[in-house]
Design an enzyme around this catalytic site. Structure first.
Site, PDB file in Angstrom:
ATOM      1  N   LEU A 338       0.817  -1.202   0.000  1.00  0.00           N
ATOM      2  CA  LEU A 338       0.000   0.000   0.000  1.00  0.00           C
ATOM      3  C   LEU A 338       0.858   1.263   0.000  1.00  0.00           C
ATOM      4  CD1 LEU A 338      -2.792  -0.943   2.569  1.00  0.00           C
ATOM      5  CD2 LEU A 338      -2.616  -1.515   0.136  1.00  0.00           C
ATOM      6  N   CYS A 339       0.310   2.294  -0.574  1.00  0.00           N
ATOM      7  CA  CYS A 339       1.048   3.547  -0.704  1.00  0.00           C
ATOM      8  C   CYS A 339       0.871   4.402   0.547  1.00  0.00           C
ATOM      9  CB  CYS A 339       0.563   4.286  -1.947  1.00  0.00           C
ATOM     10  SG  CYS A 339       1.619   5.674  -2.412  1.00  0.00           S
ATOM     11  N   THR A 340       1.364   3.858   1.676  1.00  0.00           N
ATOM     12  CA  THR A 340       1.347   4.569   2.951  1.00  0.00           C
ATOM     13  C   THR A 340       2.365   3.929   3.877  1.00  0.00           C
ATOM     14  OG1 THR A 340       0.076   5.012   4.974  1.00  0.00           O
ATOM     15  CG2 THR A 340      -0.602   3.127   3.655  1.00  0.00           C
ATOM     16  N   LEU A 378      -7.320   1.715  -0.553  1.00  0.00           N
ATOM     17  CA  LEU A 378      -6.456   1.801  -1.723  1.00  0.00           C
ATOM     18  C   LEU A 378      -6.820   0.823  -2.831  1.00  0.00           C
ATOM     19  CD1 LEU A 378      -2.966   2.614  -0.168  1.00  0.00           C
ATOM     20  CD2 LEU A 378      -4.375   4.077  -1.603  1.00  0.00           C
TER      21      LEU A 378
END
Length: 420
Positions: A338-340, A378
């Site tokens: 995930l982009c976090t 996401l």
């Protein structure tokens, strides 16, 4: 399991049967067991638990539907939860549910009003928040300010408010004190406290015409989560618990008193494993970094509730061996895709040498796994869920996948999230 693509939750029905048998052997022979669907409502697991003799405890319309589809009659359902909408109570009544857990005078009056509208009488278990917690709780459910239950002192002070209504009969007490207890002595301490509280409440409510005949003592039976470990042996529980029941509720078998317990993670936790592939392996600032195709969207989306320890996944050779991982050579930051930066399982996982394409396994995630995760965050694809049966090794895995789709937003309906 080598035929199952990743990411995948794999559930073994044979382990569910063994867990249920072990719990039954640990409890008094004349008691009943509810399965809490919030642990895992996969239809195959539900069918097996129904076949084993467990009854369903549900907290929502969705869980009720899952229980009914699995084959339980509505009359076996216990519908609990600290707050219920009129619409869901009406839906449950129309489906045939007749037993509910209630947490306050308002909840009793709500049940009375809606049941009266349907021309029926329902049975209620009055949930109690005891005056003090007991040791060993993984997550305290009583003895603290809580949405769950009515405080013992409140019931004793205003007993008449907790008595029967024309269409809502108080038939028992619901005394769930805590979760995830790993020691027999802690469980016995919890049940002893519950039984003594039940005894005093029974005396007070009897003066107001209430006839208590069901005592739901909850559970809190612990299980390993996302880490190595076996089913906890609670076999020493039965003699001590039977003696407690004989002391606090003498003659219970003669007057029709029923004792029930609840279990979730203990029945299904050790029956599930998450298989997930390695997407990337690198070093960053001198630290090994392993990026997996699964993150908090597939497992562990509830760390803010203090439910999730650091995860240390193990290598599954050919996606089959989760018992004996190779020696550890990496001290790795393990993340999902995930982009976090919040998508982190562990900052110091001891892992073998890895390459992209290797498969890692997270054991003991049959409870509070996929359904307790950030599945919509996401928009990554969800894992498949595969069911195997160790009692029937020739049976092909049963594979399903949940698809989340967003429906059209209109001024009339507002935004909704559909599940297919």
């Amino acid at each position: 399991m080598s035929r199952i693509p990743t990411p995948a939750y794999v559930y073994d029905l044979a382990e569910v049967r063994r867990n249920h048998s072990a719990l039954r052997d640990a409890l008094p022979a004349d008691s009943g067991v509810y399965y809490s669907l919030k642990a895992n409502a996969h239809p195959s697991l539900l069918r097996v638990l129904r076949e084993q003799g467990a009854s369903p405890e549900v907290c929502s319309s969705g869980e009720l539907e899952a229980a009914l589809v699995a084959g339980w009659p509505a009359t076996e359902v216990l519908y609990s939860g600290p707050g219920k909408r009129d619409e869901e109570i009406g839906q449950a009544l129309r489906a045939g549910v007749r037993q509910f857990s209630v947490d306050s005078p308002h909840a009793i009056e709500q049940m009375d009003r809606i049941a009266g509208r349907h021309g029926i009488r329902v049975q209620c278990l009055l949930r109690i928040n005891d005056d003090q917690p007991v040791p060993g709780q993984g997550l305290a459910m009583t003895g603290v300010a809580s949405q769950f239950g009515a405080d013992t002192r409140w019931v004793l002070r205003e007993t008449a408010r907790f008595a029967d209504r024309p269409h809502a009969e108080i038939i028992g007490l619901h005394l769930y004190m805590g979760t995830n207890l790993a020691e027999t002595e802690d469980l016995l301490g919890q049940f002893e406290r519950s039984l003594r509280t039940a005894k005093s409440l029974r005396a007070a409510l009897t003066e107001h015409g209430v006839r208590l005949r069901v005592f739901d003592l909850g559970g809190g039976f612990g299980a390993p989560f996302a880490s190595a470990g076996e089913r906890i042996d609670f076999s020493a529980l039965r003699p001590g618990l039977t003696a407690l029941l004989d002391e606090e509720l003498p003659g219970r078998n003669d007057d029709g008193t029923r004792i029930v317990f609840e279990a979730g993670r203990y029945l299904v936790g050790t029956a599930g494993v998450l298989l997930t592939s390695v997407l990337d392996v690198k070093q960053s600032h001198g630290k090994d970094v392993v990026v997996l195709e699964s993150g908090i969207n597939h497992l562990g989306g509830m760390p803010g509730l203090r439910r999730l320890p650091p995860l240390n996944p193990r290598l599954a050779l050919d996606a089959t061996d989760v018992a004996a991982p190779p020696p550890a050579v990496l001290d790795a930051l393990v993340t999902g895709p995930l982009c976090t930066p919040l998508d982190t399982w562990s900052r110091a996982a001891k892992l073998p040498e890895l390459r992209p394409g290797d498969v890692l396994a997270v054991p003991n995630v049959g409870a509070y796994g996929l359904s307790a995760s950030l599945v919509a965050f996401l928009g990554h694809p969800l894992p498949i869920e595969a069911v195997v049966d160790g009692d029937d090794p020739d049976r092909a895995p049963e594979v399903t996948r949940i698809h989340l789709t967003r429906t059209t937003v209109t001024a009339d309906t507002g935004p909704t999230l559909g599940v297919k």
